[in-house]
Motif scaffolding. Structure first.
Motif, PDB file in Angstrom:
ATOM      1  N   UNK A   9       4.632  -6.431  -3.249  1.00  0.00           N
ATOM      2  CA  UNK A   9       4.190  -5.155  -2.781  1.00  0.00           C
ATOM      3  C   UNK A   9       3.238  -4.887  -1.715  1.00  0.00           C
ATOM      4  N   UNK A  10       2.457  -5.952  -1.802  1.00  0.00           N
ATOM      5  CA  UNK A  10       1.335  -5.682  -0.772  1.00  0.00           C
ATOM      6  C   UNK A  10       1.935  -5.689   0.807  1.00  0.00           C
ATOM      7  N   UNK A  11       3.044  -6.733   1.115  1.00  0.00           N
ATOM      8  CA  UNK A  11       3.661  -6.602   2.461  1.00  0.00           C
ATOM      9  C   UNK A  11       4.295  -5.359   2.433  1.00  0.00           C
ATOM     10  N   UNK A  12       4.942  -4.805   1.238  1.00  0.00           N
ATOM     11  CA  UNK A  12       5.769  -3.597   1.627  1.00  0.00           C
ATOM     12  C   UNK A  12       4.737  -2.453   2.034  1.00  0.00           C
ATOM     13  N   UNK A  13       3.833  -2.326   1.245  1.00  0.00           N
ATOM     14  CA  UNK A  13       2.757  -1.420   1.234  1.00  0.00           C
ATOM     15  C   UNK A  13       2.208  -1.060   2.760  1.00  0.00           C
ATOM     16  N   UNK A  14       1.869  -2.574   3.424  1.00  0.00           N
ATOM     17  CA  UNK A  14       1.290  -2.665   4.453  1.00  0.00           C
ATOM     18  C   UNK A  14       2.588  -2.369   5.664  1.00  0.00           C
ATOM     19  N   UNK A  15       3.662  -2.542   5.376  1.00  0.00           N
ATOM     20  CA  UNK A  15       4.829  -2.088   6.279  1.00  0.00           C
ATOM     21  C   UNK A  15       4.929  -0.458   6.145  1.00  0.00           C
ATOM     22  N   UNK A  16       4.714   0.156   5.213  1.00  0.00           N
ATOM     23  CA  UNK A  16       4.719   1.696   4.970  1.00  0.00           C
ATOM     24  C   UNK A  16       3.466   2.293   5.518  1.00  0.00           C
ATOM     25  N   UNK A  17       2.531   1.667   5.321  1.00  0.00           N
ATOM     26  CA  UNK A  17       1.215   2.452   5.764  1.00  0.00           C
ATOM     27  C   UNK A  17       0.272   1.896   6.805  1.00  0.00           C
ATOM     28  N   UNK A  18       0.669   0.827   7.321  1.00  0.00           N
ATOM     29  CA  UNK A  18      -0.173   0.206   8.418  1.00  0.00           C
ATOM     30  C   UNK A  18      -0.840  -1.043   7.946  1.00  0.00           C
ATOM     31  N   UNK A  19      -1.134  -1.850   8.972  1.00  0.00           N
ATOM     32  CA  UNK A  19      -1.894  -3.111   8.664  1.00  0.00           C
ATOM     33  C   UNK A  19      -3.369  -2.759   8.201  1.00  0.00           C
ATOM     34  N   UNK A  20      -3.703  -3.481   7.033  1.00  0.00           N
ATOM     35  CA  UNK A  20      -5.149  -3.311   6.487  1.00  0.00           C
ATOM     36  C   UNK A  20      -4.930  -2.300   5.643  1.00  0.00           C
ATOM     37  N   UNK A  21      -3.886  -1.438   5.380  1.00  0.00           N
ATOM     38  CA  UNK A  21      -3.986  -0.304   4.410  1.00  0.00           C
ATOM     39  C   UNK A  21      -4.048  -0.753   2.817  1.00  0.00           C
ATOM     40  N   UNK A  22      -3.258  -2.086   2.424  1.00  0.00           N
ATOM     41  CA  UNK A  22      -3.255  -2.481   1.162  1.00  0.00           C
ATOM     42  C   UNK A  22      -4.780  -2.786   0.559  1.00  0.00           C
ATOM     43  N   UNK A  23      -5.437  -3.499   1.518  1.00  0.00           N
ATOM     44  CA  UNK A  23      -6.686  -4.058   1.289  1.00  0.00           C
ATOM     45  C   UNK A  23      -7.773  -2.801   1.147  1.00  0.00           C
ATOM     46  N   UNK A  24      -7.526  -1.815   2.001  1.00  0.00           N
ATOM     47  CA  UNK A  24      -8.345  -0.667   2.082  1.00  0.00           C
ATOM     48  C   UNK A  24      -8.089   0.119   0.587  1.00  0.00           C
ATOM     49  N   UNK A  25      -6.747   0.265   0.222  1.00  0.00           N
ATOM     50  CA  UNK A  25      -6.534   0.945  -0.986  1.00  0.00           C
ATOM     51  C   UNK A  25      -7.098   0.220  -2.099  1.00  0.00           C
ATOM     52  N   UNK A  26      -6.940  -1.014  -2.327  1.00  0.00           N
ATOM     53  CA  UNK A  26      -7.312  -1.635  -3.119  1.00  0.00           C
ATOM     54  C   UNK A  26      -8.911  -1.584  -3.571  1.00  0.00           C
ATOM     55  N   UNK A  27      -9.611  -1.800  -2.389  1.00  0.00           N
ATOM     56  CA  UNK A  27     -11.155  -1.754  -2.364  1.00  0.00           C
ATOM     57  C   UNK A  27     -11.598  -0.260  -3.124  1.00  0.00           C
ATOM     58  N   UNK A  28     -10.703   0.614  -2.734  1.00  0.00           N
ATOM     59  CA  UNK A  28     -11.059   2.031  -3.148  1.00  0.00           C
ATOM     60  C   UNK A  28     -10.681   2.346  -4.748  1.00  0.00           C
ATOM     61  N   UNK A  29      -9.785   1.319  -5.335  1.00  0.00           N
ATOM     62  CA  UNK A  29      -9.207   1.901  -6.538  1.00  0.00           C
ATOM     63  C   UNK A  29      -9.923   1.138  -7.634  1.00  0.00           C
ATOM     64  N   UNK A  30      -9.841   1.928  -8.683  1.00  0.00           N
ATOM     65  CA  UNK A  30     -10.237   1.308 -10.062  1.00  0.00           C
ATOM     66  C   UNK A  30      -8.903   0.810 -10.558  1.00  0.00           C
ATOM     67  N   UNK A  31      -8.824   0.189 -11.636  1.00  0.00           N
ATOM     68  CA  UNK A  31      -7.761  -0.539 -12.397  1.00  0.00           C
ATOM     69  C   UNK A  31      -6.471   0.518 -12.542  1.00  0.00           C
ATOM     70  N   UNK A  32      -6.844   1.653 -13.072  1.00  0.00           N
ATOM     71  CA  UNK A  32      -6.158   2.611 -13.553  1.00  0.00           C
ATOM     72  C   UNK A  32      -5.492   3.579 -12.299  1.00  0.00           C
ATOM     73  N   UNK A  33      -6.362   3.811 -11.303  1.00  0.00           N
ATOM     74  CA  UNK A  33      -5.663   4.263 -10.113  1.00  0.00           C
ATOM     75  C   UNK A  33      -5.008   3.515  -9.522  1.00  0.00           C
ATOM     76  N   UNK A  34      -5.246   1.980  -9.439  1.00  0.00           N
ATOM     77  CA  UNK A  34      -4.248   0.910  -8.684  1.00  0.00           C
ATOM     78  C   UNK A  34      -2.901   0.942  -9.377  1.00  0.00           C
TER      79      UNK A  34
END
Length: 598
Positions: free
Chosen positions: A533-558
């Motif tokens: 999923x992490x690779x697919x998310x990066x492919x769809x949203x750009x490099x570094x997007x997955x890490x940024x999304x995870x850092x800003x999300x609580x468990x339920x949001x994630x």
């Protein structure tokens, strides 16, 4: 000399055939008391039996002491040939626990010895506080007080043992850092402070607001804030002092509670630092002398002994540190196994050579570069919510198979009849009937019994009871008591059926919100990496997007993000590691058309 594996009566054994326990938690004894004890032994002999266990591979000894080394030593010193003993077969771990319990329950142990022995028991039980309290008959208050003593500096421990300070002094000092403990205990001894005086002096110490771990917004303008008197004293606002220790302590306690609540939402298991012995937990790392490897480190994230620590130390209250293993024994085994694999890989590595044209590098077939090849890694014990998921999937899968394969139903019915009726008929009658049919006795132990049932299912259906497949399959639907998903007979039978018949968990398991909401953030990240999923998310949203999304999300949001549609990715076909089938033990024979029709 031999002994039964579980003797319950007292035997008199040769003292010379018994050896010391190398792991005895008792490291010394009072010389004067021991001399008095020897005089009593000379006069009356050994009155209380010692506890020993049989050993093998030692030509000079037949038994090892579990508890009672002082009595054995006195018998040796007094030239007594035989000593009363209880003989009990025990594993190394069982023997260590029994020795620790026996020594702690003796009246002459110092609080420091009790603390160290309690810490050892916690290590042996994977930090199971409830089990240690049960073994020792201690209250939570006493156990916590002894755990706190393991944080004492050497100077404090020595002063307590020497009688220079009292237990209350040590409990006051242990929350401080070792340097502060050493400085304060010297003052206490020098000035002969009582516990009450030491407590009063410590409580009068002011606290710097700029070092507070909690929100100090409400402290502005407080009459107890020394910054309010900046016009009278040369004190800056940044270095304001709180002069109300009661209020400060209440705010710290509330802050700690809030940090614990937040940490438990992000991590599977959370402890306060003062609930654990010093060095009672280990950081999980992948490489180096203490590494467990990338694969095992990922598997550990779903273990019931994996989590975080919330610091209760002065000045660090509420600081959360993760990636800890709370089962030091298991951690040591994993480190040893990984280091052995690293050494074996290094010894087996061929000399560097230029690969032939078109040949794949050796590393491509195995683990990542720098990682030794090894078998699949799994957590020692899954967290309870994940064990529940695994149990549900196993039971559904095995139930579906058993209902449609009558032979398994017949075999389970036979087992149930033997168990239920065997208690009400003449002893040995059920075994006699089984023997006449060419069937061995029904084992008493559950693990052996489920294999016996599976073997029965291979017999010709004419020899088995008829038309009971569905009724017998209800054995898989028993309610699991106290979340015992691993050791219940239903769970083990389900696992046996799945393993022997190569059943596919994907027939019953799907990744959905119910499953993902059970996971901690670390476990969610591990699932993302395993499924891509992490690779697919990066492919769809750009490099570094997955890490940024995870850092800003609580468990339920994630979880919501993971289940939202994502181009180029689907959870379909993904299985958690703990649901992936083990290597086949030998598949059952192909079912007959008659069974398939059933």
């Amino acid at each position: 000399m031999s002994a039964t594996s579980a003797s319950t009566h007292i035997q008199h054994l040769p003292v010379s055939r018994i050896r010391r326990n190398p792991n005895n938690p008792r490291k010394g004894r009072n010389a004067e008391r021991y001399e008095h004890f020897k005089q009593s032994v000379m006069a009356q002999g050994i009155l209380q039996p010692i506890l020993v266990r049989p050993i093998e591979g030692d030509p000079e000894h037949d038994f090892e002491i579990v508890a009672g080394e002082t009595r054995w030593q006195a018998a040796t010193d007094c030239a007594i040939d035989l000593i009363p003993a209880l003989v009990r077969a025990m594993s190394d771990e069982e023997a260590r626990i029994a020795a620790a319990v026996e020594n702690i329950q003796r009246a002459d142990m110092t609080p420091i010895e009790e603390a160290n022995a309690a810490a050892e028991l916690l290590r042996q039980t994977g930090n199971d506080h409830d089990e240690v309290m049960r073994l020792l008959g201690w209250s939570r208050t006493k156990l916590n007080a002894r755990i706190l003593l393991t944080h004492a500096s050497e100077a404090v421990a020595q002063a307590l043992v020497a009688g220079q300070i009292k237990l209350g002094h040590a409990e006051l000092l242990c929350p401080l850092g070792h340097a502060d403990q050493d400085m304060v205990v010297a003052k206490i001894v020098e000035q002969g402070m009582s516990i009450a005086e030491a407590r009063e002096r410590l409580l009068k110490l002011t606290r710097r607001l700029d070092q507070a771990r909690f929100d100090t917004g409400g402290c502005t303008g407080c009459v107890h804030n020394s910054s309010a008197y900046a016009d009278l004293f040369d004190t800056s606002v940044g270095n304001g002092q709180c002069q109300n220790v009661t209020c400060w302590s209440a705010k710290v306690a509330a802050h700690l509670e809030q940090c614990l609540v937040e940490a438990k939402a992000e991590h599977g298991v959370v402890y306060r630092s003062d609930e654990l012995p010093a060095d009672g937990y280990q950081t999980i790392v992948t490489d180096g002398a203490k590494g467990v490897g990338h694969e095992q480190a990922a598997a550990c994230r779903s273990c019931a002994s994996y989590g975080a620590v919330v610091s209760a130390r002065n000045g660090e209250e509420g600081k959360v540190t993760g990636r800890y293993c709370f089962n030091p024994t298991c951690h040591g085994e994993m480190v040893a196994a990984y280091q052995a694999a690293v050494n074996a890989a290094a010894q087996a590595a061929p000399a560097p050579a230029t690969p032939s044209h078109g040949a794949a590098p050796a590393a491509a077939a195995g683990a990542p570069a720098g990682q030794p090849a090894k078998g699949p890694s799994k957590p020692r014990t899954l967290r309870t919510p994940l064990r529940k998921v695994a149990h549900k999937a196993q039971v559904q899968l095995a139930h579906r198979f058993m209902v449609s394969h009558a032979a398994y139903g017949y075999a389970q019915a036979i087992s149930s009849v033997v168990q239920d009726i065997g208690k009400d008929v003449a002893p040995g009658l059920t075994d006699k009937i089984l023997k006449a049919a060419g069937v061995p006795e029904r084992p008493a132990m559950a693990k052996a019994r489920v294999a016996w049932i599976a073997d029965l299912a291979r017999l010709d259906e004419a020899k088995l009871l008829a038309l009971l497949a569905k009724l017998s399959a209800l054995a898989l639907c028993r309610t699991v008591a106290q979340d015992d998903f691993d050791h219940s007979e239903a769970a083990m039978l389900a696992a046996e059926v799945i393993g022997r018949n190569s059943l596919d968990p994907l027939d019953v398991f799907v990744v959905d919100a119910e499953y993902l909401n059970l996971l901690t953030k670390d476990e969610l990240l591990a699932e993302c990496a395993a499924a891509g999923f992490d690779s697919a998310y990066e492919a769809a949203h750009g490099k570094g997007a997955f890490k940024k999304m995870v850092g800003a999300s609580k468990v339920k949001e994630l979880v919501q993000t993971l289940l939202a549609p994502l181009e180029g990715f689907s959870w379909q076909g993904h299985l958690p590691a703990f649901l992936k089938p083990a290597a086949p033990k030998g598949a059952d024979a192909a079912p007959s058309s008659q069974s398939e029709a059933a």
